[in-house]
Design a protein around this motif. Structure first.
Motif, mmCIF file in Angstrom:
data_model
loop_
_atom_site.group_PDB
_atom_site.id
_atom_site.type_symbol
_atom_site.label_atom_id
_atom_site.label_comp_id
_atom_site.label_asym_id
_atom_site.label_seq_id
_atom_site.Cartn_x
_atom_site.Cartn_y
_atom_site.Cartn_z
ATOM 1 N N MET A 1 0.858 -1.174 0.000
ATOM 2 C CA MET A 1 0.000 0.000 0.000
ATOM 3 C C MET A 1 0.896 1.227 0.000
ATOM 4 N N GLN A 2 0.532 2.229 -0.791
ATOM 5 C CA GLN A 2 1.264 3.492 -0.801
ATOM 6 C C GLN A 2 0.359 4.585 -0.252
ATOM 7 N N ILE A 3 0.887 5.322 0.720
ATOM 8 C CA ILE A 3 0.121 6.359 1.406
ATOM 9 C C ILE A 3 0.922 7.651 1.365
ATOM 10 N N ASN A 4 0.257 8.759 1.009
ATOM 11 C CA ASN A 4 0.992 10.021 0.909
ATOM 12 C C ASN A 4 1.163 10.682 2.270
ATOM 13 N N GLU A 5 1.803 11.868 2.268
ATOM 14 C CA GLU A 5 2.117 12.545 3.527
ATOM 15 C C GLU A 5 0.877 13.006 4.279
ATOM 16 N N VAL B 1 3.690 -6.760 -4.156
ATOM 17 C CA VAL B 1 4.929 -6.271 -3.550
ATOM 18 C C VAL B 1 6.074 -6.404 -4.549
ATOM 19 N N LEU B 2 6.906 -5.349 -4.622
ATOM 20 C CA LEU B 2 8.023 -5.318 -5.556
ATOM 21 C C LEU B 2 9.233 -4.681 -4.879
ATOM 22 N N PRO B 3 10.428 -5.088 -5.254
ATOM 23 C CA PRO B 3 11.631 -4.530 -4.612
ATOM 24 C C PRO B 3 11.838 -3.050 -4.898
ATOM 25 N N GLU C 1 6.336 -8.345 -14.011
ATOM 26 C CA GLU C 1 6.360 -7.784 -12.661
ATOM 27 C C GLU C 1 5.743 -8.746 -11.645
ATOM 28 N N LEU C 2 4.700 -9.458 -12.049
ATOM 29 C CA LEU C 2 4.102 -10.432 -11.142
ATOM 30 C C LEU C 2 5.092 -11.547 -10.818
ATOM 31 N N TRP C 3 5.801 -12.017 -11.832
ATOM 32 C CA TRP C 3 6.803 -13.055 -11.597
ATOM 33 C C TRP C 3 7.942 -12.512 -10.728
ATOM 34 N N GLN C 4 8.298 -11.240 -10.927
ATOM 35 C CA GLN C 4 9.326 -10.615 -10.086
ATOM 36 C C GLN C 4 8.866 -10.562 -8.626
ATOM 37 N N CYS C 5 7.584 -10.260 -8.430
ATOM 38 C CA CYS C 5 7.014 -10.254 -7.080
ATOM 39 C C CYS C 5 7.222 -11.600 -6.415
ATOM 40 N N TYR C 6 6.846 -12.676 -7.098
ATOM 41 C CA TYR C 6 6.965 -14.009 -6.519
ATOM 42 C C TYR C 6 8.423 -14.373 -6.248
ATOM 43 N N GLN C 7 9.294 -14.081 -7.193
ATOM 44 C CA GLN C 7 10.710 -14.434 -7.025
ATOM 45 C C GLN C 7 11.350 -13.649 -5.883
ATOM 46 N N TRP C 8 11.003 -12.372 -5.765
ATOM 47 C CA TRP C 8 11.563 -11.532 -4.711
ATOM 48 C C TRP C 8 11.157 -12.048 -3.334
ATOM 49 N N VAL C 9 9.880 -12.346 -3.166
ATOM 50 C CA VAL C 9 9.404 -12.850 -1.876
ATOM 51 C C VAL C 9 10.040 -14.203 -1.572
ATOM 52 N N ASP C 10 10.111 -15.069 -2.567
ATOM 53 C CA ASP C 10 10.732 -16.370 -2.356
ATOM 54 C C ASP C 10 12.192 -16.234 -1.944
#
Length: 297
Positions: A227-231, A242-244, A284-293
């Motif tokens: 989640m991204q939340i502003n100031e 989730v992405l790096p 990007e979805l595959w990057q999400c999975y690989q990063w978490v793994d």
């Protein structure tokens, strides 16, 4: 990736399943489906050999509110919640879900000092304020809930899972809940990264990392999204994979820090990707999975 799960809410979306579910994934968490869609889920589970977790209720339309108000101060409401869940568990018995998940505490107990206007409730009955709901009351009703859920888990052969909703100091400062979890050790928790991060941004008294560190060892599942939340504490992006590249300095949740704590405290919790995969492309979805793994390996 044999700890990974995806969500299917509202229907069994074949396109989402094909896109999101990868070889070696563990299962699917399902919620609020018409019965014909449940049949599709069961058929695909049997064909492909994945496990099913249930986010209560599985069947759409069984109650006005999604969450069972187990802890309502109104005895009639409380008994109706127990009766509703009993009926749903009887329906689920034949499909033998891995777990059945309920929000806790419900009603949510809110810290009077905090502005909760950005927290979404479907109905006023879903929350009470700390000033009108004592720790002793929460302890007493939670103990009754734990005894009942332990019994039902044994009877219907599932793991009861309690997903944290908004929390007040009763949960993050007192030890009563840890004691209940140790005493009734067939009951597990679910930690939702987006919800924990949102509370930290709204609640100056809340430390999401401290809560994860304290309760991760009791978790059966992690609901993972960003989640991204502003100031100004306005939500810019929600339920994002989730992405790096998501920088906490730009308002994103510190997912890497969360997962490092979870890795230290619990090496067996399932990771349920509670995200909107349509917000990213296939790479990007595959990057999400690989990063978490990689972070959890």
């Amino acid at each position: 990736m044999n700890r990974f799960m995806i969500g299917q809410y509202g229907a069994f979306d074949e396109n989402k399943y094909i896109q999101d579910f990868k070889a070696g994934f563990y299962g699917v968490e399902a919620c609020l489906m018409p019965e014909d869609e449940i049949d599709k889920l069961l058929a695909r589970s049997q064909a492909d050999g994945f496990r099913i977790g249930v986010h209560f209720p599985l069947r759409a339309g069984v109650s006005k509110l999604r969450d069972a108000l187990f802890l309502s101060k109104d005895r009639t409401v409380r008994m109706q919640a127990y009766d509703l869940v009993e009926r749903e568990l009887a329906f689920l018995a034949a499909m033998r879900p891995e777990y059945v998940l309920f929000h806790y505490p419900k009603p949510v107990i809110l810290d009077d000092r905090v502005d909760w206007s950005e927290w979404r409730f479907a109905d006023r009955s879903e929350y009470e304020f700390e000033s009108s709901y004592s720790l002793d009351e929460l302890n007493e009703m939670s103990e009754a809930l734990f005894v009942w859920l332990s019994s039902k888990g044994d009877e219907y052969h599932f793991t009861p899972v309690l997903e944290f909703d908004a929390l007040n100091l009763y949960v993050y400062e007192d030890s009563f809940l840890e004691q209940l979890l140790e005493q009734h050790n067939t009951i597990r928790l679910c930690l939702d990264t987006a919800r924990l991060y949102l509370q930290e941004r709204l609640d100056p008294f809340f430390d999401s990392k401290a809560v994860i560190r304290r309760y991760a060892k009791f978790a059966a599942t992690i609901h993972l999204s960003n989640m991204q939340i502003n100031e100004n504490n306005r939500i810019i992006h929600s339920r994002y994979p989730v992405l790096p590249t998501q920088d906490p300095h730009e308002g994103w949740a510190p997912i890497e820090a969360y997962l490092q704590i979870i890795k230290q405290e619990n090496k067996s919790a399932k990771i349920m990707f509670e995200h909107r995969s349509d917000l990213v492309n296939e790479d990007e979805l595959w990057q999400c999975y690989q990063w978490v793994d990689g972070l959890l390996s």
